[in-house]
Design a protein around this motif. Structure first.
Motif: not given
Length: 127
Positions: A38-51
């Motif tokens: 899930n984290r990898l998917k979010r990174l591929r979409r360009g969403i920053e995981i941590q503030p």
């Protein structure tokens, strides 16, 4: 459990314990794998995981402007580099220069093969 407890257990009890441990490990690994996917998917979409460190809210790493600019630019676009000052000049054809980066030009390789030194072609800049 201590070692004596294992020594006193029968083979069937040890095998049951082994299966229970294997099942728990498999479940834990599956859960961790799902979190990472899930984290990898979010990174591929360009969403920053941590503030960000300054306490800002999570945001898109790639702004809409960058996405639209990327759509119009070819995918081979490179970042701009500063001009490199030439360090070597061909005495036979002064317009041919080399900055010392990348593969040696043919004229310099031929001159070096004939016995000349690379310092013979150096451009001495006034400092």
């Amino acid at each position: 459990m201590n070692r004596n407890a294992f020594k006193s257990m029968s083979t069937d009890e040890l095998w049951t314990l082994h299966e229970e441990i294997a099942n728990r490990l498999a479940a834990a690994l599956t859960a961790e794998k799902n979190v990472l996917e899930n984290r990898l998917k979010r990174l591929r979409r360009g969403i920053e995981i941590q503030p960000a460190a300054n306490g800002a809210k999570p945001r898109d790493l790639k702004s809409r402007e960058a996405k639209s600019a990327r759509a119009t630019k070819p995918s081979t676009a490179r970042r701009p580099y500063p001009a490199v000052v030439p360090k070597y000049r061909n005495p036979d054809r002064p317009s041919e220069t080399w900055a010392g980066r990348g593969k040696k030009p043919r004229w310099l390789a031929a001159q070096l093969k004939s016995g000349k030194r690379i310092d013979d072609f150096r451009i001495w800049h006034a400092a």
